[in-house]
Design a protein around this motif. Structure first.
Motif, PDB file in Angstrom:
ATOM      1  N   GLN A 105       0.827  -1.205   0.000  1.00 37.75           N
ATOM      2  CA  GLN A 105       0.000   0.000   0.000  1.00 37.75           C
ATOM      3  C   GLN A 105       0.864   1.259   0.000  1.00 37.75           C
ATOM      4  O   GLN A 105       0.596   2.208  -0.738  1.00 37.75           O
ATOM      5  CB  GLN A 105      -0.923  -0.005   1.224  1.00 37.75           C
ATOM      6  N   ARG A 108       2.580   1.632  -3.446  1.00 39.87           N
ATOM      7  CA  ARG A 108       1.676   2.116  -4.488  1.00 39.87           C
ATOM      8  C   ARG A 108       1.384   3.607  -4.306  1.00 39.87           C
ATOM      9  O   ARG A 108       1.352   4.363  -5.287  1.00 39.87           O
ATOM     10  CB  ARG A 108       0.375   1.320  -4.483  1.00 39.87           C
ATOM     11  N   ALA A 112       2.312   6.382  -7.108  1.00 44.06           N
ATOM     12  CA  ALA A 112       1.245   7.215  -7.669  1.00 44.06           C
ATOM     13  C   ALA A 112       1.562   8.693  -7.451  1.00 44.06           C
ATOM     14  O   ALA A 112       1.379   9.524  -8.348  1.00 44.06           O
ATOM     15  CB  ALA A 112      -0.091   6.864  -7.023  1.00 44.06           C
ATOM     16  N   GLU A 118      -3.027   8.987  -8.919  1.00 44.12           N
ATOM     17  CA  GLU A 118      -3.437   7.635  -9.293  1.00 44.12           C
ATOM     18  C   GLU A 118      -3.772   7.513 -10.780  1.00 44.12           C
ATOM     19  O   GLU A 118      -3.382   6.558 -11.428  1.00 44.12           O
ATOM     20  CB  GLU A 118      -4.656   7.195  -8.470  1.00 44.12           C
ATOM     21  N   ILE A 136      -2.607  -3.307 -11.577  1.00 45.04           N
ATOM     22  CA  ILE A 136      -1.597  -2.425 -10.975  1.00 45.04           C
ATOM     23  C   ILE A 136      -1.025  -2.994  -9.678  1.00 45.04           C
ATOM     24  O   ILE A 136       0.189  -2.941  -9.443  1.00 45.04           O
ATOM     25  CB  ILE A 136      -2.170  -1.018 -10.730  1.00 45.04           C
ATOM     26  N   ASP A 137      -1.878  -3.549  -8.832  1.00 45.32           N
ATOM     27  CA  ASP A 137      -1.381  -4.103  -7.562  1.00 45.32           C
ATOM     28  C   ASP A 137      -0.335  -5.181  -7.798  1.00 45.32           C
ATOM     29  O   ASP A 137       0.659  -5.270  -7.063  1.00 45.32           O
ATOM     30  CB  ASP A 137      -2.536  -4.676  -6.743  1.00 45.32           C
ATOM     31  N   VAL A 140       2.924  -3.496  -8.800  1.00 37.37           N
ATOM     32  CA  VAL A 140       3.572  -2.896  -7.634  1.00 37.37           C
ATOM     33  C   VAL A 140       4.212  -3.978  -6.776  1.00 37.37           C
ATOM     34  O   VAL A 140       5.348  -3.848  -6.309  1.00 37.37           O
ATOM     35  CB  VAL A 140       2.547  -2.096  -6.796  1.00 37.37           C
ATOM     36  N   ARG A 141       3.484  -5.064  -6.573  1.00 40.21           N
ATOM     37  CA  ARG A 141       4.001  -6.167  -5.762  1.00 40.21           C
ATOM     38  C   ARG A 141       5.292  -6.716  -6.349  1.00 40.21           C
ATOM     39  O   ARG A 141       6.244  -7.026  -5.624  1.00 40.21           O
ATOM     40  CB  ARG A 141       2.952  -7.285  -5.672  1.00 40.21           C
ATOM     41  N   GLU A 213       9.249   4.225  -9.754  1.00 45.29           N
ATOM     42  CA  GLU A 213       8.863   3.697  -8.458  1.00 45.29           C
ATOM     43  C   GLU A 213      10.094   3.373  -7.706  1.00 45.29           C
ATOM     44  O   GLU A 213      10.167   2.647  -6.797  1.00 45.29           O
ATOM     45  CB  GLU A 213       7.830   2.606  -8.468  1.00 45.29           C
TER      46      GLU A 213
END
Length: 219
Positions: A105, A108, A112, A118, A136-137, A140-141, A213
Motif C-alpha cells: 500500500q 503504491r 502514484a 493515481e 496495478i497491484d 507494484v508487488r 517507483e
C-alpha cells in the motif's frame, strides 16, 4: 530508496522479454494450459482474461489505436509476466522474503504520488507497460518483492554486479520450477528469465520513460 526502485524497475523490465517444450501442452496431459510452472497450470483462459482487460482499457483511451498497435505481442508479454511472478515468488520464498500488505500500500501510494496521482500512474502503466487498472497491484508487488529479494540476498541493484546476482537467484528458482510453455507462445529461457522467441520492443520504453517507483511489472 527511489534509486533502488528505479533500478528494480529497470531490472524487471530488462528481464521481461519478450526450458523445455511442453510437448503435451494443450493436449491430453495439459489441456488448455498456456504454461505449467512448478506443476501448476496457467490456463489459457486466465491469460486471455488479462489480455482482454488490457485491450478494454486501451480501447477506452484517446490513444487507443496507437496503444493497441504498440502492443502487438500482448499475449506473450502477459504470459511472461504470469510466469515471472511465479519465479519471483519462489525465489522470495527460498530467500525468506515476505512482503506485507502495508508495504504494498505504501509503495503504491508513493509511486502514484511520484507519477502525479493515481490516474496519471494508471495511464503511465497502461501506455508503457500494457498494465490494466486491475493489474496495478500485481505490478507494484513485483517491484516491492524484487527490491526485497535483492536486499535479502545482499545484492545492490544499482550495480551491474548486483543485477547479475539477482538474475542468478531468479535463474535458480526458475530451474526448480521446471517451466513448460505451450509452443504457441514460445519457450522459457531459465538463464535469461524470459520467454524466448518473443519480441516486445514496446516494453523497453519503461526503462527510459517509465514510472520511477513497477516494471513491472512485469510480464
Amino acid at each position: 530508496m527511489h534509486r533502488r526502485r528505479r533500478t528494480a524497475l529497470a531490472l524487471s523490465v530488462a528481464l521481461l522479454g519478450a526450458g523445455p517444450l511442453l510437448a503435451a501442452c494443450g493436449s491430453e496431459a495439459h489441456p488448455g494450459a498456456a504454461a505449467v510452472v512448478g506443476g501448476d497450470r496457467i490456463p489459457v483462459s486466465a491469460l486471455q482474461a488479462q489480455v482482454k482487460d488490457v485491450r478494454t482499457a486501451q480501447q477506452a483511451s484517446p490513444q487507443a489505436a496507437q496503444l493497441i498497435k504498440n502492443t502487438g505481442q500482448l499475449s506473450r508479454a502477459k504470459l511472461h509476466g504470469l510466469i515471472f511472478d511465479r519465479v519471483l515468488d519462489r525465489a522470495a520464498t527460498d530467500a525468506g522474503v515476505n512482503v506485507t500488505r502495508k508495504q504494498l500500500q505504501d509503495a503504491r501510494a508513493a509511486m502514484a504520488q511520484q507519477a502525479g496521482g493515481e490516474k496519471a500512474f494508471a495511464d503511465m502503466l497502461l501506455q508503457q507497460r500494457g498494465v490494466a487498472p486491475d493489474q496495478i497491484d500485481d505490478a507494484v508487488r513485483e517491484q516491492v518483492q524484487l527490491t526485497a529479494l535483492a536486499a535479502a540476498t545482499g545484492a545492490d541493484l544499482s550495480t551491474p554486479q548486483g543485477q547479475a546476482s539477482v538474475t542468478k537467484t531468479l535463474t535458480e528458482a526458475s530451474k526448480k520450477l521446471k517451466i513448460d510453455v505451450n509452443p504457441r507462445y514460445g519457450t522459457w529461457d531459465d538463464k535469461a528469465i524470459q520467454l524466448a522467441d518473443t519480441k516486445t520492443p514496446w516494453i523497453a520504453q519503461v526503462t527510459k520513460n517509465g514510472p520511477q517507483e513497477g516494471d513491472a511489472v512485469t510480464g
